[in-house]
Design a protein around this motif. Structure first.
Motif, PDB file in Angstrom:
ATOM      1  N   ASP A   1      36.989  39.303  86.001  1.00  0.00           N
ATOM      2  CA  ASP A   1      37.183  39.944  84.700  1.00  0.00           C
ATOM      3  C   ASP A   1      36.579  39.154  83.536  1.00  0.00           C
ATOM      4  N   ILE A   2      36.245  37.910  83.756  1.00  0.00           N
ATOM      5  CA  ILE A   2      35.692  37.071  82.691  1.00  0.00           C
ATOM      6  C   ILE A   2      34.195  37.335  82.577  1.00  0.00           C
ATOM      7  N   GLN A   3      33.765  37.670  81.390  1.00  0.00           N
ATOM      8  CA  GLN A   3      32.368  38.037  81.154  1.00  0.00           C
ATOM      9  C   GLN A   3      31.546  36.826  80.713  1.00  0.00           C
ATOM     10  N   LYS A   4      31.461  35.844  81.579  1.00  0.00           N
ATOM     11  CA  LYS A   4      30.655  34.648  81.332  1.00  0.00           C
ATOM     12  C   LYS A   4      29.812  34.374  82.562  1.00  0.00           C
ATOM     13  N   GLN A   5      28.695  33.677  82.389  1.00  0.00           N
ATOM     14  CA  GLN A   5      27.762  33.468  83.496  1.00  0.00           C
ATOM     15  C   GLN A   5      28.110  32.269  84.371  1.00  0.00           C
ATOM     16  N   TYR A   6      28.700  31.226  83.805  1.00  0.00           N
ATOM     17  CA  TYR A   6      28.928  29.988  84.545  1.00  0.00           C
ATOM     18  C   TYR A   6      30.408  29.613  84.607  1.00  0.00           C
ATOM     19  N   ILE A   7      30.729  28.891  85.664  1.00  0.00           N
ATOM     20  CA  ILE A   7      32.041  28.260  85.798  1.00  0.00           C
ATOM     21  C   ILE A   7      31.768  26.766  85.922  1.00  0.00           C
ATOM     22  N   VAL A   8      32.329  26.003  85.002  1.00  0.00           N
ATOM     23  CA  VAL A   8      32.060  24.571  84.934  1.00  0.00           C
ATOM     24  C   VAL A   8      33.373  23.818  85.121  1.00  0.00           C
ATOM     25  N   LEU A   9      33.367  22.848  86.024  1.00  0.00           N
ATOM     26  CA  LEU A   9      34.560  22.049  86.309  1.00  0.00           C
ATOM     27  C   LEU A   9      34.310  20.607  85.882  1.00  0.00           C
ATOM     28  N   TYR A  10      35.090  20.164  84.903  1.00  0.00           N
ATOM     29  CA  TYR A  10      35.003  18.790  84.422  1.00  0.00           C
ATOM     30  C   TYR A  10      36.144  17.974  85.015  1.00  0.00           C
ATOM     31  N   VAL A  11      35.799  16.860  85.617  1.00  0.00           N
ATOM     32  CA  VAL A  11      36.785  16.039  86.319  1.00  0.00           C
ATOM     33  C   VAL A  11      36.785  14.586  85.843  1.00  0.00           C
ATOM     34  N   HIS A  12      35.898  14.246  84.913  1.00  0.00           N
ATOM     35  CA  HIS A  12      35.771  12.833  84.535  1.00  0.00           C
ATOM     36  C   HIS A  12      37.020  12.282  83.867  1.00  0.00           C
ATOM     37  N   ASP A  13      37.791  13.117  83.189  1.00  0.00           N
ATOM     38  CA  ASP A  13      39.010  12.625  82.555  1.00  0.00           C
ATOM     39  C   ASP A  13      40.025  12.194  83.611  1.00  0.00           C
ATOM     40  N   ILE A  14      40.280  13.038  84.588  1.00  0.00           N
ATOM     41  CA  ILE A  14      41.258  12.698  85.630  1.00  0.00           C
ATOM     42  C   ILE A  14      40.725  11.593  86.548  1.00  0.00           C
ATOM     43  N   LEU A  15      39.435  11.599  86.853  1.00  0.00           N
ATOM     44  CA  LEU A  15      38.883  10.529  87.696  1.00  0.00           C
ATOM     45  C   LEU A  15      38.951   9.182  86.982  1.00  0.00           C
ATOM     46  N   GLY A  16      39.022   9.218  85.664  1.00  0.00           N
ATOM     47  CA  GLY A  16      39.136   7.985  84.894  1.00  0.00           C
ATOM     48  C   GLY A  16      40.430   7.236  85.138  1.00  0.00           C
ATOM     49  N   MET A  17      41.385   7.856  85.880  1.00  0.00           N
ATOM     50  CA  MET A  17      42.640   7.163  86.200  1.00  0.00           C
ATOM     51  C   MET A  17      42.379   5.983  87.126  1.00  0.00           C
TER      52      MET A  17
END
Length: 179
Positions: free
Chosen positions: A99-115
């Motif tokens: 249902d989301i009308q966007k072209q890309y799905i981006v997953l950012y993990v650098h904040d949690i990996l910074g643990m």
């Protein structure tokens, strides 16, 4: 304050620093929702480079939305190990994304990996590859065992199995997010 995982729906494949007001972004604190990685493959790992500091970079994942949906659907059988509710949540998650009308799905993990690691360390890329490897099996029981053995995915499985918090799978329930 916390360490977050961020899922962004955008027409920009590196949306984080350029979020448009209409871009949808979801945050989950201190864990990786298990469905989110099911959208990606190893080839989807990218690097954000800091334009002012060539020594800093961070890994993230990006994919065309339609390909992410195809990837997720190819893993639907894996969720059977979590029961009927998880299968329904998986189907609901796909409907949500469609249902989301966007072209890309981006997953950012650098904040949690910074643990535990620097986001610009090759160890971060290794962690992402290890997590994505888990999703390459077609055997649901092996999938569950691999999740239980992965330190990064253990909190998600524990929240879902012990407390039935659906956000541990789909990352969508705002009320449960602050636990």
């Amino acid at each position: 304050m916390g360490n977050y995982t961020q899922l962004v729906f955008s027409d920009n494949p590196i949306a984080q620093n350029n979020l448009a007001p209409q871009d949808l972004d979801l945050y989950i604190k201190n864990m990786f929702p298990l469905f989110w990685f099911s959208l990606y493959h190893h080839k989807n790992i990218e690097i954000i480079e800091n334009p002012t500091d060539d020594q800093y970079y961070a890994y993230y994942l990006t994919i065309d939305k339609n390909q992410g949906i195809i990837n997720f659907k190819s893993h639907l059988n894996l969720w059977s190990v979590f029961g009927k509710r998880a299968l329904q949540l998986a189907n609901d998650f796909i409907a949500f994304i469609q249902d989301i009308q966007k072209q890309y799905i981006v997953l950012y993990v650098h904040d949690i990996l910074g643990m535990s690691t620097s986001p610009d360390d090759d160890e971060a890329k290794q962690i992402l590859n290890e997590i994505l490897n888990i999703y390459q099996t077609s055997n649901a029981e092996k999938f569950l065992e691999a999740i239980k053995q992965n330190i990064w995915l253990q909190p998600s499985i524990q929240y879902y199995q012990n407390h039935q918090y659906k956000f541990a799978l789909d990352g969508l329930d705002e009320e449960e997010d602050n636990l």
